[in-house]
Scaffold this motif. Structure first.
Motif, short mmCIF file in Angstrom:
data_model
loop_
_atom_site.label_atom_id
_atom_site.label_comp_id
_atom_site.label_asym_id
_atom_site.label_seq_id
_atom_site.Cartn_x
_atom_site.Cartn_y
_atom_site.Cartn_z
N GLN A 33 0.82 -1.21 0.00
CA GLN A 33 0.00 0.00 0.00
C GLN A 33 0.86 1.26 0.00
O GLN A 33 0.58 2.21 -0.72
N LEU A 34 1.93 1.25 0.81
CA LEU A 34 2.82 2.41 0.84
C LEU A 34 3.50 2.59 -0.52
O LEU A 34 3.66 3.72 -0.99
N CYS A 35 3.88 1.50 -1.14
CA CYS A 35 4.49 1.56 -2.47
C CYS A 35 3.55 2.22 -3.47
O CYS A 35 3.98 3.02 -4.31
N HIS A 36 2.30 1.89 -3.37
CA HIS A 36 1.30 2.48 -4.27
C HIS A 36 1.22 3.99 -4.04
O HIS A 36 1.20 4.77 -5.00
N ILE A 37 1.20 4.42 -2.79
CA ILE A 37 1.13 5.85 -2.47
C ILE A 37 2.38 6.57 -2.96
O ILE A 37 2.30 7.66 -3.54
N LEU A 38 3.54 5.97 -2.74
CA LEU A 38 4.81 6.61 -3.10
C LEU A 38 5.23 6.38 -4.55
O LEU A 38 6.21 6.96 -5.01
N ASP A 39 4.50 5.53 -5.25
CA ASP A 39 4.83 5.17 -6.63
C ASP A 39 6.26 4.64 -6.72
O ASP A 39 7.08 5.12 -7.50
N THR A 40 6.53 3.66 -5.87
CA THR A 40 7.84 3.01 -5.87
C THR A 40 7.64 1.51 -5.75
O THR A 40 6.51 1.04 -5.74
N ASN A 41 8.72 0.76 -5.68
CA ASN A 41 8.59 -0.69 -5.61
C ASN A 41 8.85 -1.20 -4.20
O ASN A 41 9.43 -0.51 -3.36
N LEU A 93 5.47 10.36 4.13
CA LEU A 93 5.02 9.51 5.23
C LEU A 93 4.76 10.36 6.48
O LEU A 93 3.78 10.13 7.19
N GLY A 94 5.60 11.34 6.73
CA GLY A 94 5.38 12.25 7.84
C GLY A 94 4.09 13.04 7.70
O GLY A 94 3.34 13.21 8.66
N TRP A 95 3.81 13.52 6.49
CA TRP A 95 2.55 14.25 6.24
C TRP A 95 1.35 13.35 6.49
O TRP A 95 0.38 13.75 7.11
N LEU A 96 1.43 12.13 5.97
CA LEU A 96 0.32 11.20 6.16
C LEU A 96 0.08 10.94 7.64
O LEU A 96 -1.06 10.94 8.11
N LYS A 97 1.16 10.75 8.37
CA LYS A 97 1.05 10.48 9.80
C LYS A 97 0.51 11.71 10.55
O LYS A 97 -0.37 11.58 11.39
N ASP A 98 1.04 12.88 10.25
CA ASP A 98 0.61 14.11 10.92
C ASP A 98 -0.85 14.43 10.66
O ASP A 98 -1.54 14.93 11.53
N GLN A 99 -1.31 14.14 9.44
CA GLN A 99 -2.68 14.47 9.06
C GLN A 99 -3.66 13.33 9.35
O GLN A 99 -4.86 13.49 9.17
N GLY A 100 -3.14 12.18 9.76
CA GLY A 100 -4.01 11.04 10.02
C GLY A 100 -4.66 10.50 8.75
O GLY A 100 -5.76 9.98 8.78
N PHE A 101 -3.97 10.64 7.63
CA PHE A 101 -4.51 10.22 6.35
C PHE A 101 -4.68 8.72 6.26
O PHE A 101 -3.81 7.95 6.64
N ARG A 102 -5.81 8.31 5.76
CA ARG A 102 -6.08 6.89 5.49
C ARG A 102 -7.16 6.84 4.42
O ARG A 102 -8.27 7.28 4.65
N PRO A 103 -6.83 6.33 3.23
CA PRO A 103 -7.86 6.24 2.19
C PRO A 103 -9.07 5.48 2.69
O PRO A 103 -8.92 4.44 3.36
N PRO A 104 -10.26 5.96 2.42
CA PRO A 104 -11.47 5.32 2.95
C PRO A 104 -11.70 3.89 2.48
O PRO A 104 -12.32 3.11 3.17
N GLU A 105 -11.15 3.53 1.33
CA GLU A 105 -11.36 2.17 0.82
C GLU A 105 -10.48 1.14 1.51
O GLU A 105 -10.67 -0.05 1.32
N TRP A 106 -9.52 1.57 2.32
CA TRP A 106 -8.65 0.63 3.02
C TRP A 106 -9.24 0.29 4.37
O TRP A 106 -9.57 1.17 5.16
N PRO A 107 -9.41 -0.99 4.64
CA PRO A 107 -10.01 -1.40 5.91
C PRO A 107 -9.12 -1.04 7.09
O PRO A 107 -7.89 -0.99 6.97
N ARG A 108 -9.75 -0.80 8.21
CA ARG A 108 -8.99 -0.55 9.46
C ARG A 108 -8.48 -1.88 10.00
O ARG A 108 -9.15 -2.90 9.90
N SER A 109 -7.27 -1.85 10.57
CA SER A 109 -6.75 -3.11 11.12
C SER A 109 -7.08 -3.22 12.58
O SER A 109 -7.55 -2.38 13.24
#
Length: 72
Positions: A26-34, A56-72
């Motif tokens: 999932q992180l690879c998809h966000i960052l467009d890397t392998n 990754l810091g921005w995502l963490k600071d903003q609490g970002f989580r795409p809605p289609e991804w289930p919560r663990s």
């Protein structure tokens, strides 16, 4: 929060990903890397990419989580 020029250690990078509940894929998809790159950043083979750390810091600071991804 990361400031300009700062980066994360491999452990901080991995902990940030885990805190967001993201898989490596999932992180690879966000960052467009392998997956190999992310695994190398996390195991310390290569230092984490500074731009990836910033995102990754921005995502963490903003609490970002795409809605289609289930919560663990």
């Amino acid at each position: 929060m990361l400031t300009r020029g700062s980066t994360m250690t491999p452990q901080q990078f991995k902990e940030a990903r885990h805190s967001l509940g993201l898989t490596v894929r999932q992180l690879c998809h966000i960052l467009d890397t392998n997956e190999r790159s992310v695994r190398r950043w996390e195991d310390g083979t290569r230092p984490p990419n500074p731009v990836a750390c910033r995102v990754l810091g921005w995502l963490k600071d903003q609490g970002f989580r795409p809605p289609e991804w289930p919560r663990s």
